[in-house]
Motif scaffolding. Sequence first.
Motif, PDB file in Angstrom:
ATOM      1  N   LYS A 127       0.830  -1.204   0.000  1.00 27.36           N
ATOM      2  CA  LYS A 127       0.000   0.000   0.000  1.00 27.36           C
ATOM      3  C   LYS A 127       0.869   1.260   0.000  1.00 27.36           C
ATOM      4  O   LYS A 127       0.513   2.270  -0.617  1.00 27.36           O
ATOM      5  N   ALA A 128       2.014   1.192   0.692  1.00 27.10           N
ATOM      6  CA  ALA A 128       2.939   2.330   0.668  1.00 27.10           C
ATOM      7  C   ALA A 128       3.522   2.502  -0.737  1.00 27.10           C
ATOM      8  O   ALA A 128       3.682   3.631  -1.220  1.00 27.10           O
ATOM      9  N   LEU A 129       3.822   1.401  -1.412  1.00 28.29           N
ATOM     10  CA  LEU A 129       4.328   1.464  -2.781  1.00 28.29           C
ATOM     11  C   LEU A 129       3.263   2.019  -3.729  1.00 28.29           C
ATOM     12  O   LEU A 129       3.573   2.750  -4.668  1.00 28.29           O
ATOM     13  N   GLU A 130       2.015   1.683  -3.452  1.00 28.18           N
ATOM     14  CA  GLU A 130       0.929   2.208  -4.284  1.00 28.18           C
ATOM     15  C   GLU A 130       0.799   3.717  -4.104  1.00 28.18           C
ATOM     16  O   GLU A 130       0.592   4.443  -5.082  1.00 28.18           O
ATOM     17  N   ARG A 131       0.954   4.194  -2.861  1.00 25.71           N
ATOM     18  CA  ARG A 131       0.931   5.654  -2.636  1.00 25.71           C
ATOM     19  C   ARG A 131       2.118   6.322  -3.316  1.00 25.71           C
ATOM     20  O   ARG A 131       2.035   7.479  -3.739  1.00 25.71           O
ATOM     21  N   LEU A 132       3.223   5.600  -3.414  1.00 23.28           N
ATOM     22  CA  LEU A 132       4.398   6.093  -4.128  1.00 23.28           C
ATOM     23  C   LEU A 132       4.170   6.095  -5.635  1.00 23.28           C
ATOM     24  O   LEU A 132       4.936   6.692  -6.379  1.00 23.28           O
ATOM     25  N   ARG A 133       3.090   5.445  -6.061  1.00 19.62           N
ATOM     26  CA  ARG A 133       2.696   5.323  -7.472  1.00 19.62           C
ATOM     27  C   ARG A 133       3.640   4.439  -8.273  1.00 19.62           C
ATOM     28  O   ARG A 133       3.926   4.698  -9.453  1.00 19.62           O
ATOM     29  N   VAL A 134       4.143   3.400  -7.616  1.00 17.68           N
ATOM     30  CA  VAL A 134       4.943   2.402  -8.324  1.00 17.68           C
ATOM     31  C   VAL A 134       4.056   1.727  -9.369  1.00 17.68           C
ATOM     32  O   VAL A 134       2.891   1.408  -9.105  1.00 17.68           O
ATOM     33  N   ASP A 135       4.587   1.495 -10.546  1.00 18.06           N
ATOM     34  CA  ASP A 135       3.791   0.927 -11.638  1.00 18.06           C
ATOM     35  C   ASP A 135       3.484  -0.552 -11.428  1.00 18.06           C
ATOM     36  O   ASP A 135       2.360  -0.998 -11.633  1.00 18.06           O
ATOM     37  N   VAL A 136       4.512  -1.328 -11.065  1.00 18.60           N
ATOM     38  CA  VAL A 136       4.355  -2.772 -10.888  1.00 18.60           C
ATOM     39  C   VAL A 136       4.936  -3.177  -9.536  1.00 18.60           C
ATOM     40  O   VAL A 136       6.046  -2.777  -9.194  1.00 18.60           O
ATOM     41  N   ILE A 137       4.184  -3.964  -8.777  1.00 21.09           N
ATOM     42  CA  ILE A 137       4.635  -4.467  -7.483  1.00 21.09           C
ATOM     43  C   ILE A 137       4.768  -5.984  -7.580  1.00 21.09           C
ATOM     44  O   ILE A 137       3.777  -6.697  -7.748  1.00 21.09           O
ATOM     45  N   GLU A 138       6.007  -6.477  -7.510  1.00 20.97           N
ATOM     46  CA  GLU A 138       6.213  -7.931  -7.500  1.00 20.97           C
ATOM     47  C   GLU A 138       6.027  -8.406  -6.064  1.00 20.97           C
ATOM     48  O   GLU A 138       6.879  -8.178  -5.205  1.00 20.97           O
ATOM     49  N   ALA A 139       4.902  -9.071  -5.821  1.00 21.45           N
ATOM     50  CA  ALA A 139       4.486  -9.361  -4.444  1.00 21.45           C
ATOM     51  C   ALA A 139       5.124 -10.606  -3.855  1.00 21.45           C
ATOM     52  O   ALA A 139       5.097 -10.795  -2.643  1.00 21.45           O
ATOM     53  N   VAL A 152      -0.052  -5.870  -9.952  1.00 15.44           N
ATOM     54  CA  VAL A 152       0.538  -6.819  -9.005  1.00 15.44           C
ATOM     55  C   VAL A 152       1.094  -8.003  -9.786  1.00 15.44           C
ATOM     56  O   VAL A 152       0.424  -8.575 -10.649  1.00 15.44           O
ATOM     57  N   CYS A 153       2.331  -8.365  -9.469  1.00 14.27           N
ATOM     58  CA  CYS A 153       3.056  -9.390 -10.217  1.00 14.27           C
ATOM     59  C   CYS A 153       3.458 -10.551  -9.313  1.00 14.27           C
ATOM     60  O   CYS A 153       3.769 -10.354  -8.134  1.00 14.27           O
ATOM     61  N   GLY A 154       3.439 -11.755  -9.868  1.00 16.87           N
ATOM     62  CA  GLY A 154       3.920 -12.932  -9.160  1.00 16.87           C
ATOM     63  C   GLY A 154       5.011 -13.608  -9.973  1.00 16.87           C
ATOM     64  O   GLY A 154       4.920 -13.703 -11.205  1.00 16.87           O
ATOM     65  N   LEU A 155       6.059 -14.081  -9.282  1.00 17.44           N
ATOM     66  CA  LEU A 155       7.180 -14.733  -9.955  1.00 17.44           C
ATOM     67  C   LEU A 155       6.900 -16.225 -10.109  1.00 17.44           C
ATOM     68  O   LEU A 155       6.276 -16.850  -9.239  1.00 17.44           O
ATOM     69  N   ALA A 156       7.365 -16.808 -11.201  1.00 15.05           N
ATOM     70  CA  ALA A 156       7.184 -18.238 -11.435  1.00 15.05           C
ATOM     71  C   ALA A 156       8.342 -18.770 -12.267  1.00 15.05           C
ATOM     72  O   ALA A 156       8.737 -18.142 -13.243  1.00 15.05           O
ATOM     73  N   ARG A 157       8.887 -19.896 -11.843  1.00 19.21           N
ATOM     74  CA  ARG A 157       9.851 -20.571 -12.703  1.00 19.21           C
ATOM     75  C   ARG A 157       9.123 -21.089 -13.938  1.00 19.21           C
ATOM     76  O   ARG A 157       7.881 -21.093 -13.999  1.00 19.21           O
ATOM     77  N   ALA A 158       9.858 -21.538 -14.922  1.00 19.52           N
ATOM     78  CA  ALA A 158       9.259 -22.035 -16.159  1.00 19.52           C
ATOM     79  C   ALA A 158       8.720 -23.439 -15.947  1.00 19.52           C
ATOM     80  O   ALA A 158       9.118 -24.404 -16.615  1.00 19.52           O
ATOM     81  N   LEU A 159       7.813 -23.548 -14.995  1.00 18.48           N
ATOM     82  CA  LEU A 159       7.186 -24.812 -14.633  1.00 18.48           C
ATOM     83  C   LEU A 159       5.676 -24.623 -14.581  1.00 18.48           C
ATOM     84  O   LEU A 159       5.197 -23.586 -14.105  1.00 18.48           O
TER      85      LEU A 159
END
Length: 514
Positions: A33-45, A70-77
């Motif tokens: 939420k602090a990053l959103e107030r900072l107006r970050v474009d993408v948040i890797e959660a 909002v972004c989530g990381l994933a291996r190529a699986l």
Amino acid sequence: MKDKLIIFDTTLRDGEQSPGASMTRDEKVRIAKALERLRVDVIEAGFPAASEGDFEAVQAVANSIENSTVCGLARALDNDIDRAGEALKGANSRRIHTFIATSPIHMQQKLKMSPEQVIEYAVKAVKRARQYTDDVEFSPEDAGRSEEDFLCRILEAVIDAGATTLNIPDTVGYSVPHEFGATIAHLIERIPNSDKAIFSVHCHNDLGLAVANSLSAVINGARQVECTINGLGERAGNAALEEVVMAIKTRHDVFPCETSLDTREIVTCSKLVSSITGFPVQPNKAIVGANAFAHESGIHQDGVLKNRETYEIMKAEDVGWAANRMVLGKHSGRNAFKSRMNELGFQFSSEEELNDAFVRFKQLADKKHEIFDEDLQALISEVSTDNDEENVKLVALKVCSETGETPCATVTIRIGQDEKTGSATGGGAVDASLKAIEALVKTGATLELYSVNNITTGTDAQGEVTVRLDKAGRIVNGLGADTDIVIASAKAYINAVNKLQSQDFRQHPQSGDV
């Protein structure tokens, strides 16, 4: 019109990979939420497939954020990508970020795969991710040590498969600016379909060049930078968001792009991340360090008094220093307290939680004449960690320390529903207190770090203590704050003990076999 530079913040994912920097679900939401107030474009959660706890944290962030992607990381699986897609289902705007290693050493030694197999996995992963979202990012891990010809082949293939962002990571911090910038320029020039994707960079700071490499990439065509608050990250950290953003803003004559961030939120965000992770910001840290806008030299002071621009290239107010001076005290009411807490990004879930926090605030106000935002940040951290899920709680602490005598401490703690009391001696009051606690909880952990920082100025300032415990390779940080440094130390140790006892052990995102 200048190009838009997308700011991709990975504090909640790569930043959390710093030893001991793991965050709870609620802490991740607060930072998001602090990053959103900072107006970050993408948040890797986070990395949803790493653990059930990380899945729930990414899901909570996705359901809480309205404006940022909002972004989530994933291996190529397949499983990784499916878990990311499920966790991100509630997001207004979602992205899946999938990766696989492309350097010869990684393909041969870690993956045990041929280059053709790596391309096959990458293409398959991107296509599967597209089933969940049109916003798919692909990273060739260890691109900084990968062969350029192979990078061109795999990146062309994943663009055709549907990748919309190509992230070029300097995973081990090996690159130097002119070399890394040239790589970005060459890839954009050589890949036939490069115009169909945004080029991004993710630089590590092993040689202290993460920000420099990132900025060199921007000059050479990258239009997304992956970074973290305070440069947090595994090993030597990542490119610091505040440094990248303020370099772009300050040197607008050099960079052909601009960000949309509200830079006045930088300091508040920095302090929140530092408080939650227990990683203090060094005083001479650029932008957010306590001395970043301080002048002690007489020549410098004289110049600044005559004209600020003689020695300052930025305004302290532009990054949030001036905005961080609201003072509360013992006469402040609930509404003022609640309002300021909301401004700092903490929403109370119930009246009971508000009442509990307000009682703690009043107790602190009886010890300190003035309560600053930094004190409130520490109080927020205390409230968020002291809940019913905490198995061990501090009940009472008594210490005796005098000249010529061995310091001793008697501590009473509650473990579950049972109270236990124990005593110990030590080299000092803190040492005796921590030994007394350990004798009761019997973790068998090794104390790897003990650090004390003052939260504000003055002899009545709260001390913020960070302890780092290591038990069989599992590393956790504990944080405690109090005007009494011995009590703060006991709180920090117990906070770490509770984390050690937690069943939610977060797996390293890049561990395991592909």
